[in-house]
Design an enzyme around this catalytic site. Structure first.
Site, PDB file in Angstrom:
ATOM      1  N   ASP A 121      17.917   0.518   7.081  1.00 52.90           N
ATOM      2  CA  ASP A 121      16.703  -0.297   7.120  1.00 52.90           C
ATOM      3  C   ASP A 121      16.492  -0.978   8.458  1.00 52.90           C
ATOM      4  O   ASP A 121      16.873  -2.122   8.672  1.00 52.90           O
ATOM      5  CB  ASP A 121      16.682  -1.307   5.969  1.00 52.90           C
ATOM      6  CG  ASP A 121      15.416  -1.116   5.165  1.00 52.90           C
ATOM      7  OD1 ASP A 121      14.353  -1.002   5.803  1.00 52.90           O
ATOM      8  OD2 ASP A 121      15.476  -1.052   3.932  1.00 52.90           O
ATOM      9  N   ASP A 128       0.809  -1.221   0.000  1.00 50.88           N
ATOM     10  CA  ASP A 128       0.000   0.000   0.000  1.00 50.88           C
ATOM     11  C   ASP A 128       0.841   1.271   0.000  1.00 50.88           C
ATOM     12  O   ASP A 128       0.305   2.375  -0.012  1.00 50.88           O
ATOM     13  CB  ASP A 128      -0.942  -0.003   1.216  1.00 50.88           C
ATOM     14  CG  ASP A 128      -0.189  -0.111   2.539  1.00 50.88           C
ATOM     15  OD1 ASP A 128       1.072  -0.104   2.530  1.00 50.88           O
ATOM     16  OD2 ASP A 128      -0.851  -0.201   3.591  1.00 50.88           O
ATOM     17  N   ASP A 179      19.514  -5.695  -0.554  1.00 48.74           N
ATOM     18  CA  ASP A 179      18.879  -4.386  -0.777  1.00 48.74           C
ATOM     19  C   ASP A 179      18.924  -3.555   0.499  1.00 48.74           C
ATOM     20  O   ASP A 179      18.594  -2.373   0.473  1.00 48.74           O
ATOM     21  CB  ASP A 179      17.430  -4.562  -1.250  1.00 48.74           C
ATOM     22  CG  ASP A 179      16.631  -5.506  -0.362  1.00 48.74           C
ATOM     23  OD1 ASP A 179      17.059  -6.660  -0.197  1.00 48.74           O
ATOM     24  OD2 ASP A 179      15.603  -5.076   0.188  1.00 48.74           O
ATOM     25  N   ASN A 180      19.334  -4.162   1.605  1.00 47.76           N
ATOM     26  CA  ASN A 180      19.435  -3.426   2.857  1.00 47.76           C
ATOM     27  C   ASN A 180      20.888  -3.207   3.267  1.00 47.76           C
ATOM     28  O   ASN A 180      21.186  -3.031   4.448  1.00 47.76           O
ATOM     29  CB  ASN A 180      18.672  -4.158   3.961  1.00 47.76           C
ATOM     30  CG  ASN A 180      17.172  -4.166   3.705  1.00 47.76           C
ATOM     31  OD1 ASN A 180      16.650  -3.290   3.005  1.00 47.76           O
ATOM     32  ND2 ASN A 180      16.485  -5.141   4.244  1.00 47.76           N
TER      33      ASN A 180
HETATM   34  P1  AMP Z   1      12.228  -4.162   3.456  1.00 47.33           P
HETATM   35  O1  AMP Z   1      11.991  -5.568   3.879  1.00 47.33           O
HETATM   36  O2  AMP Z   1      11.662  -3.150   4.393  1.00 47.33           O
HETATM   37  O3  AMP Z   1      13.647  -3.888   3.122  1.00 47.33           O
HETATM   38  O4  AMP Z   1      11.388  -3.953   2.126  1.00 47.33           O
HETATM   39  C1  AMP Z   1      11.553  -4.750   1.008  1.00 47.33           C
HETATM   40  C2  AMP Z   1      10.800  -4.186  -0.173  1.00 47.33           C
HETATM   41  O5  AMP Z   1       9.396  -4.157   0.065  1.00 47.33           O
HETATM   42  C3  AMP Z   1      11.199  -2.765  -0.545  1.00 47.33           C
HETATM   43  O6  AMP Z   1      11.240  -2.701  -1.944  1.00 47.33           O
HETATM   44  C4  AMP Z   1      10.058  -1.935   0.002  1.00 47.33           C
HETATM   45  O7  AMP Z   1       9.894  -0.742  -0.710  1.00 47.33           O
HETATM   46  C5  AMP Z   1       8.869  -2.863  -0.171  1.00 47.33           C
HETATM   47  N1  AMP Z   1       7.776  -2.585   0.773  1.00 47.33           N
HETATM   48  C6  AMP Z   1       7.755  -2.830   2.113  1.00 47.33           C
HETATM   49  N2  AMP Z   1       6.592  -2.439   2.639  1.00 47.33           N
HETATM   50  C7  AMP Z   1       5.828  -1.943   1.644  1.00 47.33           C
HETATM   51  C8  AMP Z   1       4.519  -1.376   1.558  1.00 47.33           C
HETATM   52  N3  AMP Z   1       3.737  -1.268   2.616  1.00 47.33           N
HETATM   53  N4  AMP Z   1       4.095  -0.985   0.343  1.00 47.33           N
HETATM   54  C9  AMP Z   1       4.861  -1.095  -0.748  1.00 47.33           C
HETATM   55  N5  AMP Z   1       6.100  -1.615  -0.734  1.00 47.33           N
HETATM   56  C10 AMP Z   1       6.588  -2.031   0.442  1.00 47.33           C
HETATM   57 MG    MG Z   2      14.697  -2.367   2.571  1.00 47.40          MG
END
Ligand code: AMP
Ligand code: MG
Length: 502
Positions: A279, A141, A269-270
């Site tokens: 992150d 979202d 990616d982190n």
């Molecule tokens: P993360 O695990 O926080 O590093 O996120 C991994 C990926 O998921 C990244 O590309 C974020 O932008 C995406 N992401 C995480 N939460 C959301 C969300 N609520 N809506 C859209 N993309 C998300």
């Molecule tokens: Mg991330």
């Protein structure tokens, strides 16, 4: 150089509010970004405002903070309702290995407003996290919960105070809207994240996967300019970058290990090329010492356990090397040899930084070959007795003073070792105190502050932030109002779980 950074940027006068936004990243090839603005929210209200950081950035901390406790300029800007002057919002494209598996990702809920040039001429990304959907949102979202954004705010600022490279948090603004998560409706929020940049290992993987060598070379040149200018003259720029990243990550891992930090989701990616911690999702600080410590509820195999972090960082560096392979050397075999050289040296580099850090924690100024074994013996005792990692280090003298058994034997070794250096006990103590934090963000304290913030009560969090701002102030740590932040949870915190990406 087409993507060179504007060295004269600081000479330009700031606009209203102190904003001096530039867009060097937007000048990179189009595969790396998509122009997209934040989506406005209903009722923005500032929940956390980092005045010190605002000042460091050259922002009008006072004018923007007119928002404190209510609406106003800052609330509108840091919610994404009003764009600051000179912004050109975009979402960054990237890929990444998540739990070992390759995926394409991109900013699914983060929007870069631009790069703020500070009065000192430094360049920092200003990014709104949770600012609404982007072309990379997939089924998400684009939003974030107040709890998760406050968690990032608290822990990233604690890391900064601990002296560990990290992205910073400028503001958290509650949106007045609900977001739906597994556990039901939660209050929504936008975090303003400030970073040396948001270039990740995954950014390189994204370009490499598209086999776009021109973009890859441009990204290499840009990243070297921005984060490793001292290497800009290198003959082999991709190799110089890889080496620089390897060195910074080795040091960063040693710093994490030294304070018991468990990142929890070290996907490629982190991992930031700048060397900053980035992150803050399921991260938490270890209490009882155990290398197998895992907090993230979805990390079932313990891939990102405390003790695995250095190896995972090395694994991530190997993914960066793979992405760079085509530009490391025209001959694949030679490129692989260069890559393996850097990957192979990572362990050594980490070990060197780790031992140097541990020596400081023990109050040792010089080096002896048995120092590593001395540290390992203490860690083995901590593991066997489930000792609190932070407090054991912080109170080692008193703890060990009357100890019998294993710790008593260890203490005799340590005292003998201290006696073999020219510095006296006082100097050793000072070195120890500067390297052993008295306070860390204890899990139950963080949870308590987040729960209160969700109920609209920010005082608990503000008190916690004030304590976390001076982790090495041992004199102050003895005071009753700080002492209550120093104990582990009553139940020892066993079974504490964190939840990711909400
Ligand atoms: P993360 O695990 O926080 O590093 O996120 C991994 C990926 O998921 C990244 O590309 C974020 O932008 C995406 N992401 C995480 N939460 C959301 C969300 N609520 N809506 C859209 N993309 C998300
Ligand atoms: Mg991330």
């Amino acid at each position: 150089m087409i993507y060179a950074i504007d060295e004269n940027a600081q000479a330009k006068a700031p606009g209203p509010g102190g904003w001096r936004l530039e867009h060097s990243y937007a000048a990179l090839p189009a595969v790396l970004h998509v122009a997209v603005g934040p989506t406005a929210v209903r009722a923005p209200r500032v929940v956390a405002w980092n005045r010190t950081l605002a000042e460091e950035l050259g922002l009008d901390a006072e004018g923007l903070a007119g928002a404190d406790g209510g609406g106003g300029a800052g609330a509108e800007i840091f919610a994404g309702n009003v764009l600051p002057p000179g912004s050109a919002p975009l979402a960054q494209a990237y890929a990444g290995h998540q739990y070992g598996h390759f995926t394409t990702l991109g900013d699914g809920r983060a929007i870069l407003l631009g790069e703020q040039i500070t009065p000192r001429g430094e360049r920092f990304d200003v990014q709104l996290k949770g600012a609404g959907p982007t072309p990379f949102s997939r089924r998400g979202d684009g939003r974030a919960t107040l709890g998760a954004m406050m968690r990032e705010y608290v822990i990233s600022e604690a890391m900064h105070a601990l002296g560990i490279p990290t992205t910073r948090s400028l503001a958290v603004v509650a949106t007045g809207e609900e977001v739906w998560r597994q556990d039901g409706a939660r209050p929504g929020a936008v975090l303003t994240r400030v970073a040396a940049s948001h270039i990740r290992v995954g950014t390189f993987e994204w370009v490499a996967a598209r086999r776009d060598e021109a973009a890859l070379r441009a990204l290499v040149a840009y990243t070297v300019q921005r984060h490793y200018p001292e290497r800009a003259g290198a003959e082999n720029l991709p190799l110089a970058l890889l080496e620089g990243v390897g060195e910074r990550q080795a040091r960063l891992m040693a710093q994490w290990m030294g304070v018991g930090f468990v990142h929890g989701v070290m996907n490629t990616d982190n991992m930031a090329l700048s060397g900053e911690t980035i992150d803050y999702g399921p991260c938490a600080f270890m209490e009882a010492y155990d290398p197998a410590t895992v907090f993230s509820s979805i990390d079932r195999d313990g891939r990102y356990a405390y003790g695995n972090q250095p190896q995972i960082a090395q694994w991530n560096i190997a993914r960066l090397a793979e992405a760079l392979l085509t530009v490391l050397h025209p001959q694949e075999e030679q490129a692989i040899a260069l890559a393996n050289g850097v990957i192979g040296r990572f362990g050594e580099g980490f070990q060197r930084h780790w031992l140097a850090g541990m020596r400081r924690k023990l109050g040792l100024f010089n080096e002896e070959p048995e120092d590593g074994a001395l540290v390992e013996a203490l860690l083995a005792w901590m593991h066997a007795t489930k000792a609190d990692f932070t407090n054991t280090w912080a109170e080692l003298e008193t703890l060990a003073a009357g100890a019998e058994g294993e710790l008593g034997v260890w203490r005799a070794r340590w005292q003998a070792r201290l006696a073999r250096q020219p510095q006296g006990a006082e100097e050793a103590g000072r070195l120890r105190r500067a390297n052993c934090p008295a306070v860390i963000p204890r899990n139950h304290r963080v949870e308590e502050a987040l729960a209160a913030a969700e109920q609209g009560e920010v005082g608990v969090m503000e008190r916690l932030l004030a304590v976390l701002a001076a982790p090495y102030d041992h004199a102050r740590a003895g005071a009753a109002d700080v002492a209550e932040y120093r104990g582990p949870a009553a139940d020892g915190g066993e079974g504490y779980r964190t939840f990711c990406g909400t």
